[in-house]
Design a protein around this motif. Sequence first.
Motif, PDB file in Angstrom:
ATOM      1  N   ASN A   1       0.548  -1.008  -0.125  1.00 10.93           N
ATOM      2  CA  ASN A   1       0.022  -0.030   0.036  1.00 10.93           C
ATOM      3  C   ASN A   1       0.864   1.343   0.071  1.00 10.93           C
ATOM      4  O   ASN A   1       2.139   1.203  -0.029  1.00 10.93           O
ATOM      5  N   LEU A   2       0.215   2.364  -0.062  1.00  8.17           N
ATOM      6  CA  LEU A   2       0.817   3.615  -0.181  1.00  8.17           C
ATOM      7  C   LEU A   2       1.788   3.946   1.138  1.00  8.17           C
ATOM      8  O   LEU A   2       2.854   4.245   0.735  1.00  8.17           O
ATOM      9  N   LYS A   3       1.445   3.693   2.179  1.00  2.21           N
ATOM     10  CA  LYS A   3       2.295   3.880   3.317  1.00  2.21           C
ATOM     11  C   LYS A   3       3.516   3.031   3.373  1.00  2.21           C
ATOM     12  O   LYS A   3       4.636   3.802   3.696  1.00  2.21           O
TER      13      LYS A   3
ATOM     14  N   LYS B   1       0.521  -5.530 -11.106  1.00  2.74           N
ATOM     15  CA  LYS B   1      -0.814  -5.798 -10.141  1.00  2.74           C
ATOM     16  C   LYS B   1      -0.478  -4.771  -8.681  1.00  2.74           C
ATOM     17  O   LYS B   1      -1.495  -4.200  -8.480  1.00  2.74           O
ATOM     18  N   THR B   2       0.480  -4.667  -8.459  1.00  4.63           N
ATOM     19  CA  THR B   2       0.942  -3.808  -7.338  1.00  4.63           C
ATOM     20  C   THR B   2       0.804  -2.311  -7.845  1.00  4.63           C
ATOM     21  O   THR B   2       0.251  -1.547  -7.169  1.00  4.63           O
TER      22      THR B   2
ATOM     23  N   MET C   1      -2.431   2.694  -7.725  1.00  3.67           N
ATOM     24  CA  MET C   1      -3.300   3.495  -8.539  1.00  3.67           C
ATOM     25  C   MET C   1      -4.606   3.755  -8.235  1.00  3.67           C
ATOM     26  O   MET C   1      -5.537   4.767  -8.514  1.00  3.67           O
ATOM     27  N   SER C   2      -5.196   2.795  -7.342  1.00  2.00           N
ATOM     28  CA  SER C   2      -6.575   2.917  -6.727  1.00  2.00           C
ATOM     29  C   SER C   2      -6.541   3.725  -5.740  1.00  2.00           C
ATOM     30  O   SER C   2      -7.622   4.199  -5.034  1.00  2.00           O
ATOM     31  N   ASP C   3      -5.513   3.991  -5.162  1.00  2.00           N
ATOM     32  CA  ASP C   3      -5.307   4.889  -3.904  1.00  2.00           C
ATOM     33  C   ASP C   3      -5.260   6.520  -4.701  1.00  2.00           C
ATOM     34  O   ASP C   3      -4.298   6.710  -5.371  1.00  2.00           O
ATOM     35  N   ASN C   4      -6.236   7.276  -4.259  1.00  2.91           N
ATOM     36  CA  ASN C   4      -5.874   8.644  -4.791  1.00  2.91           C
ATOM     37  C   ASN C   4      -4.870   9.522  -4.679  1.00  2.91           C
ATOM     38  O   ASN C   4      -4.396  10.088  -5.557  1.00  2.91           O
ATOM     39  N   LYS C   5      -4.414   9.340  -3.636  1.00  2.00           N
ATOM     40  CA  LYS C   5      -3.043  10.013  -2.899  1.00  2.00           C
ATOM     41  C   LYS C   5      -1.888   9.565  -3.788  1.00  2.00           C
ATOM     42  O   LYS C   5      -1.204  10.438  -4.116  1.00  2.00           O
TER      43      LYS C   5
ATOM     44  N   TYR D   1       5.316  -7.043  -7.118  1.00  3.16           N
ATOM     45  CA  TYR D   1       6.831  -6.799  -7.169  1.00  3.16           C
ATOM     46  C   TYR D   1       6.972  -5.379  -6.769  1.00  3.16           C
ATOM     47  O   TYR D   1       6.561  -4.645  -7.267  1.00  3.16           O
ATOM     48  N   LEU D   2       8.058  -5.097  -5.959  1.00  2.11           N
ATOM     49  CA  LEU D   2       8.401  -3.799  -5.662  1.00  2.11           C
ATOM     50  C   LEU D   2       9.758  -3.609  -5.176  1.00  2.11           C
ATOM     51  O   LEU D   2      10.222  -4.318  -4.621  1.00  2.11           O
ATOM     52  N   GLU D   3      10.634  -2.816  -5.862  1.00  2.00           N
ATOM     53  CA  GLU D   3      12.096  -2.682  -5.705  1.00  2.00           C
ATOM     54  C   GLU D   3      12.316  -1.042  -5.919  1.00  2.00           C
ATOM     55  O   GLU D   3      11.730  -0.743  -6.904  1.00  2.00           O
ATOM     56  N   ILE D   4      13.236  -0.754  -5.156  1.00  2.00           N
ATOM     57  CA  ILE D   4      13.785   0.759  -5.341  1.00  2.00           C
ATOM     58  C   ILE D   4      15.199   0.595  -5.685  1.00  2.00           C
ATOM     59  O   ILE D   4      16.050   0.001  -5.030  1.00  2.00           O
ATOM     60  N   LYS D   5      15.604   1.394  -6.703  1.00  3.26           N
ATOM     61  CA  LYS D   5      16.911   1.314  -7.087  1.00  3.26           C
ATOM     62  C   LYS D   5      17.556   3.052  -7.177  1.00  3.26           C
ATOM     63  O   LYS D   5      16.701   3.843  -7.320  1.00  3.26           O
TER      64      LYS D   5
END
Length: 74
Positions: free
Chosen positions: A4-6, A30-31, A36-40, A70-74
């Motif tokens: 989620n966004l948090k 999918k992530t 994107m369904s979170d307006n913020k 999947y989520l990764e920060i580079k």
Amino acid sequence: MDTNLKELNKLIEEFEKDGQEPKKLIIGYKTYASLMSDNKFADKVTKDSKDTMVRYYKGIKIKMVTEKHYLEIK
């Protein structure tokens, strides 16, 4: 993995605390749809003026991958 966004913002903050500058968010499709369904989140996503397929979140380039969750920060 249901991000989620948090959680995303927390991961970005932790990345910055380590003294690194996030350059790219690698997100599963999918992530991305879930975020994107979170307006913020959706309100802070911007398009590149030269290439409309390129998106940014808080100035960090978003790259979508074919993995579902999947989520990764580079």
